[in-house]
Scaffold this motif. Structure first.
Motif, PDB file in Angstrom:
ATOM      1  N   GLN A 148       0.866  -1.185   0.000  1.00 10.30           N
ATOM      2  CA  GLN A 148       0.000   0.000   0.000  1.00 10.30           C
ATOM      3  C   GLN A 148       0.903   1.236   0.000  1.00 10.30           C
ATOM      4  N   THR A 149       0.313   2.407  -0.177  1.00 12.98           N
ATOM      5  CA  THR A 149       1.126   3.623  -0.189  1.00 12.98           C
ATOM      6  C   THR A 149       1.780   3.896   1.165  1.00 12.98           C
ATOM      7  N   ASP A 150       1.136   3.441   2.262  1.00 12.42           N
ATOM      8  CA  ASP A 150       1.656   3.747   3.596  1.00 12.42           C
ATOM      9  C   ASP A 150       2.067   2.505   4.385  1.00 12.42           C
ATOM     10  N   SER A 197       5.927   2.713  -1.442  1.00  9.74           N
ATOM     11  CA  SER A 197       5.496   2.738  -2.837  1.00  9.74           C
ATOM     12  C   SER A 197       4.511   3.881  -3.067  1.00  9.74           C
ATOM     13  N   GLU A 198       4.395   4.297  -4.310  1.00  7.27           N
ATOM     14  CA  GLU A 198       3.471   5.378  -4.651  1.00  7.27           C
ATOM     15  C   GLU A 198       2.061   4.860  -4.934  1.00  7.27           C
ATOM     16  N   GLY A 199       1.897   3.561  -5.023  1.00  5.94           N
ATOM     17  CA  GLY A 199       0.575   3.020  -5.335  1.00  5.94           C
ATOM     18  C   GLY A 199       0.402   1.618  -4.805  1.00  5.94           C
ATOM     19  N   SER A 256       6.168   4.530   4.250  1.00  8.06           N
ATOM     20  CA  SER A 256       6.014   4.698   2.802  1.00  8.06           C
ATOM     21  C   SER A 256       7.037   3.856   2.048  1.00  8.06           C
TER      22      SER A 256
END
Length: 374
Positions: free
Chosen positions: A165-167, A189-191, A187
């Protein structure tokens, strides 16, 4: 080609990647290490077709460049016994005759041309990249690997699921009897993305990753993943398919909660399990006020055992059965001093969580019960 290299530096690199080489290979050249000499760097490759490990070592007095392959056994066995000293490799590019000179002698054998070695898999344009520290990846693999399945009918269960996940990054493994979910907050990944890592590369990473916070880059598409650290690169084939919705099997409200010292329960289980039926490995946990009674019996051989452990429990009186080997495995992989065992009734899964999680971590383990014959 010709170059000099430290014997211990070379041996260290060879040993670190040699575990990927299979005992029986479909291609004979996969019994060998592939070497590529580029200026003052010697790049070394080992592979079993599906998983490929690449590392490198600095060399001196290099002359020429190119590819060659040497039998892993022929290199590892003699180098294990050599003390630290410089080695000189002299390779005839035409007939692949190789000489290795050292302080008190030399080795001479025929190598192979490296151009028949399988090519490295490439990633598609749809690749996803995540970066995390090596300790997070090592911990995620170490805590979940034991819970992976050996299921030919459902291969997706045979690996570790990375839910990105993004977070957060969540590591999941399950064999339908037990489940481990380790979420790392932060964090990465961006997506949204995911992949399933096979058991063999997971085991290799477990032995290769340093116990430090060095960064690890993972690039992956639908079929393959590249894992890059400071010392090595791994290319591995991923398990294809959709991982089951693991969240749906985790009980949201198990009202009967036991707080107990993990090692005390683990030791009691290991002692009592000796007296359980070897076929079922069934142990019974009887929950009373501030007490757990751990018991097992084998009617066939008229053996039984029972131990009482103090704990914090104020729920209803409850008896539940578990497979001792599974519960022992789970308790051995939790890591905290105290745990909370949460139960609903004898027919529903129990969850085990540490009283205190590591920083940025959330660990949950689940175990399905066994039927008690009263």
């Amino acid at each position: 080609m010709k170059f000099d290299v430290s014997s211990t530096a070379l041996m260290s690199r060879l040993q670190s990647i040699s575990k990927v080489i299979a005992s029986k290979n479909t291609l004979p050249i996969l019994d060998s290490f592939l070497f590529r000499l580029e200026e003052n760097k010697l790049i070394i490759v080992a592979s079993d077709v599906e998983t490929r490990l690449i590392t490198s070592v600095e060399v001196m007095n290099a002359y020429g460049s190119g590819l060659f392959a040497i039998s892993a056994k022929m290199l590892l066995e003699p180098l294990k016994k050599l003390p630290e000293q410089p080695l000189t490799f002299d390779i005839n590019d035409d007939n692949m005759e190789i000489f290795i000179y050292f302080e008190n002698g030399k080795y001479n054998f025929i190598g192979q041309k490296g151009d028949t070695y399988p090519q490295q898999k490439t990633l598609t344009d749809t690749l996803v990249t995540i970066t995390l520290n090596s300790q997070v990846l090592l911990n995620g693999i170490s805590r979940t690997l034991f819970a992976t399945a050996e299921d030919e009918l459902r291969p997706v269960m045979n690996g570790i699921y990375f839910d990105i996940q993004t977070d957060s990054l969540t590591f999941v493994a399950s064999d339908a009897h037990k489940l481990v979910r380790l979420r790392h907050d932060g964090s990465v990944s961006e997506g949204r993305a995911s992949f399933i890592l096979q058991k063999k590369p997971a085991n290799l990473l477990k032995s290769l990753l340093p116990k430090s916070d060095d960064p690890v880059k993972i690039e992956f598409d639908e079929n393959n993943a590249y894992v890059t650290t400071e010392d090595f690169e791994m290319v591995c084939r991923l398990i294809e398919g959709h991982y089951p919705n693991y969240s749906s099997v985790i009980p949201q409200d198990n009202p009967n909660k036991v707080t107990i010292e993990r090692i005390q329960l683990l030791n009691a289980l290991e002692r009592v399990a000796v007296f359980s039926n070897p076929a079922s490995s069934l142990v019974k946990l009887q929950l009373l006020e501030n007490q757990i009674i751990v018991s097992a019996q084998d009617i066939d051989f008229s053996t039984s055992a029972e131990e009482k452990i103090t704990c914090q429990y104020e729920g209803v009186a409850l008896s539940i059965g578990f497979k001792a080997t599974f519960l022992i495995e789970i308790l051995g992989n939790v890591g905290s001093k105290e745990i909370v065992l949460a139960l609903a009734d004898p027919s529903r899964a129990g969850t085990i969580v540490p009283v205190e999680n590591e920083e940025s971590e959330n660990l949950l383990m689940l175990l399905m019960p066994m039927t008690l014959s009263e």
